[in-house]
Design an enzyme around this catalytic site. Structure first.
Site, PDB file in Angstrom:
ATOM      1  CD  GLU A 166      -6.698   2.863   8.473  1.00  0.00           C
ATOM      2  OE1 GLU A 166      -7.103   3.473   7.472  1.00  0.00           O
ATOM      3  OE2 GLU A 166      -5.513   2.515   8.635  1.00  0.00           O
ATOM      4  CD  GLU A 362      -4.365  -1.887   7.644  1.00  0.00           C
ATOM      5  OE1 GLU A 362      -3.816  -0.979   6.980  1.00  0.00           O
ATOM      6  OE2 GLU A 362      -5.593  -2.073   7.650  1.00  0.00           O
TER       7      GLU A 362
HETATM    8  C1  BGP Z   1      -4.895   1.514   5.473  1.00  0.00           C
HETATM    9  C2  BGP Z   1      -6.145   0.763   5.105  1.00  0.00           C
HETATM   10  C3  BGP Z   1      -5.928  -0.368   4.160  1.00  0.00           C
HETATM   11  C4  BGP Z   1      -4.832  -0.179   3.132  1.00  0.00           C
HETATM   12  C5  BGP Z   1      -3.607   0.521   3.709  1.00  0.00           C
HETATM   13  C6  BGP Z   1      -2.583   0.957   2.693  1.00  0.00           C
HETATM   14  O1  BGP Z   1      -5.199   2.813   5.802  1.00  0.00           O
HETATM   15  O2  BGP Z   1      -6.766   0.228   6.256  1.00  0.00           O
HETATM   16  O3  BGP Z   1      -7.175  -0.671   3.590  1.00  0.00           O
HETATM   17  O4  BGP Z   1      -5.298   0.285   1.973  1.00  0.00           O
HETATM   18  O5  BGP Z   1      -3.967   1.660   4.462  1.00  0.00           O
HETATM   19  O6  BGP Z   1      -2.918   2.214   2.158  1.00  0.00           O
HETATM   20  P1  BGP Z   1      -3.143   2.474   0.623  1.00  0.00           P
HETATM   21  O7  BGP Z   1      -3.881   1.302   0.115  1.00  0.00           O
HETATM   22  O8  BGP Z   1      -3.958   3.713   0.556  1.00  0.00           O
HETATM   23  O9  BGP Z   1      -1.797   2.644   0.033  1.00  0.00           O
END
Ligand code: BGP
Length: 464
Positions: A166, A362
């Site tokens: 990202e 993800e």
């Molecule tokens: C994505 C990231 C992860 C993870 C996920 C969930 O954007 O790559 O590292 O954190 O989001 O989001 P959050 O943890 O902000 O709830």
């Protein structure tokens, strides 16, 4: 309908070093921007919980990997911590880290879990931030050297490499907002950082190819299909620009070797074009990826601003959020749940990007206070998460049937992990983590995922 997936489909989960490893004073790890920021401003983090001792993968990885294998994973994305491997960012290598990562990777192979390894997950070593971070061209070269070090030290154990997770989030959250350190809000500097990240990515791919390392290499981007409020031209234009800023800024260089022209034109118009060189642009043009990872959580809905903004140029000069009346929300994270978005993304990759080899890197649902769903045997009944996966996977299966070259699906995440400013507020795992006892327990979704991964067929969402 019976949804089955292609043979050899990658079923797995993703995590990152700063969110899972934790650290110990004696393990030789250097400080990264998150360690530093938490030390300076713990009050900004949910419950003042930092990354250091609550996450324990660096101590407990053998048991954690065994547990992940028990929920059916045939692949897992981890990241290497630059500041663990090279504590100052450049120079001396921490030999303890080499032993650690080699053992993690070997253990994965022993368990039948294919390593997907990412080189950078938001965690710049602090000494490099102190010399200007991603604004400084020297940091780009330091990253390329770090990447080459990783390929050399671990290449025999890694079939799938990724340069960044990202990258647009580093720009958005660190240089246009206050969610990541260094919390700078400045469009000109943001553009320089974005350009340097795209260049660092291309240099790492170039290093990988010229070094003759085996395996494949790609990048992981967060894509949000971008929908205008309606068909009126000003809203369609807002969506086009939002798409260029937030999706195509890294997607186009990775897959086409170019930057989107409307983005370049806008940056030029506002005197925000980064400093660049033709030889660097040539590196970007020549180094397209072998595989693309796509993180998908939510769509983006936008509209044109109704009144021109009065402050200096920012993305909201061109587009602002639109609240779709029919939207379904995950109230804990504040993100819209829209499974059809995954189908739209897949079809777009097919038609506009020559159907690249890609996978869902993800996808997941973060929920607060999941303990309230614990049953008498102590297992969290996360039926909502199973439904979330099911809905996204039916959309993905339709896309694959329509010809999309998707080769896998990784959930975020395997074991509950630390989430930046949200720390351990929202939990995403197939396996829960008790922060006090450090006990790991497979959730209901972990059992469901096991059935999915071992049969290659989508189980019904609410099966008891
Ligand atoms: C994505 C990231 C992860 C993870 C996920 C969930 O954007 O790559 O590292 O954190 O989001 O989001 P959050 O943890 O902000 O709830």
């Amino acid at each position: 309908m019976n949804y089955t997936f292609p043979n050899n489909f990658y079923w797995g989960s993703a995590t990152s070093a700063p969110q899972s490893e934790g650290y110990h004073p004696l393990d030789g790890k250097g400080q990264n921007i998150w360690d530093y920021w938490f030390e300076q401003n713990p009050e900004l983090f949910f419950d003042q919980v930092g990354p250091e001792t609550t996450s324990t993968f660096s101590q407990n990885y053998r048991e954690d990997l065994a547990l992940l294998s028990q929920v059916g994973l045939n692949s897992l994305r981890i990241s290497i911590s630059w500041s663990r491997l090279i504590p100052e960012g450049t120079g001396a290598i921490n030999e303890q880290a080499v032993i650690f990562y080699r053992d993690v990777l070997s253990t994965m192979h022993t368990l039948g879990i294919e390593p997907f390894v990412n080189l950078f997950h938001f965690d710049l070593p602090m000494p490099l931030q102190n010399v200007g971070g991603w604004e400084n061209r020297d940091v780009v070269d330091a990253y390329a050297t770090y990447a080459n070090t990783c390929f050399t030290l671990f290449g025999d154990l890694v079939p799938h490499w990724f340069t960044f997770n990202e990258p647009i989030v580093i720009v958005e959250c660190g240089y246009l907002d206050h969610f990541h350190y260094p919390c700078i809000v400045d469009s000109r500097r943001a553009a320089q950082v974005g350009y340097h990240l795209a260049l660092a990515h291309a240099l790492a791919v170039d290093t990988f190819r010229t070094g003759g390392f085996s395996g494949e290499i790609g990048i992981i981007v967060n894509l949000s299909p971008t929908y205008p409020k309606n068909d009126e031209p000003q809203h369609k234009y807002a969506a086009l620009i939002a798409d260029c800023f937030l999706n195509r800024s890294f997607l186009d260089p990775a897959l086409k070797g170019t930057f989107p022209q409307p983005l370049v034109d806008i940056l030029k118009k506002h005197a925000c074009l980064p400093t660049y060189s033709d030889s660097d642009l040539a590196i970007i043009a020549q180094n397209r990826v072998d595989i693309l990872g796509v993180n998908y959580y939510q769509p983006r809905r936008v509209q044109a601003p109704s009144t021109p903004n009065t402050h200096s140029f920012m993305p909201d000069t061109y587009f602002i959020p639109y609240e779709w009346p029919k939207r379904v929300m995950n109230p804990y994270r504040g993100w819209e749940i829209y499974p059809e978005g995954i189908f739209d993304l897949a079809m777009r990759l097919k038609t506009e990007y020559d159907n690249p080899r890609w996978y869902v890197a993800e996808n997941g649902m973060g929920v607060e206070n999941e303990q309230r769903f614990t049953n008498e045997s102590g297992q969290i009944q996360d039926i909502y998460r199973i439904q979330f996966f099911y809905d996204h996977l039916t959309a993905l299966a339709r896309a694959i049937n329509a010809g999309s070259n998707c080769v896998g699906y990784h959930v975020w995440t395997g074991i509950d992990n630390w989430s930046w400013l949200n720390a351990y507020k929202n939990r995403y795992g197939l396996i829960s983590l008790d922060l006090t006892t450090q006990k790991r327990t497979v959730k209901r979704s972990g059992e469901w995922f096991y059935e999915l991964a071992t049969t290659n067929t989508l189980p019904k969402p609410l099966a008891k």
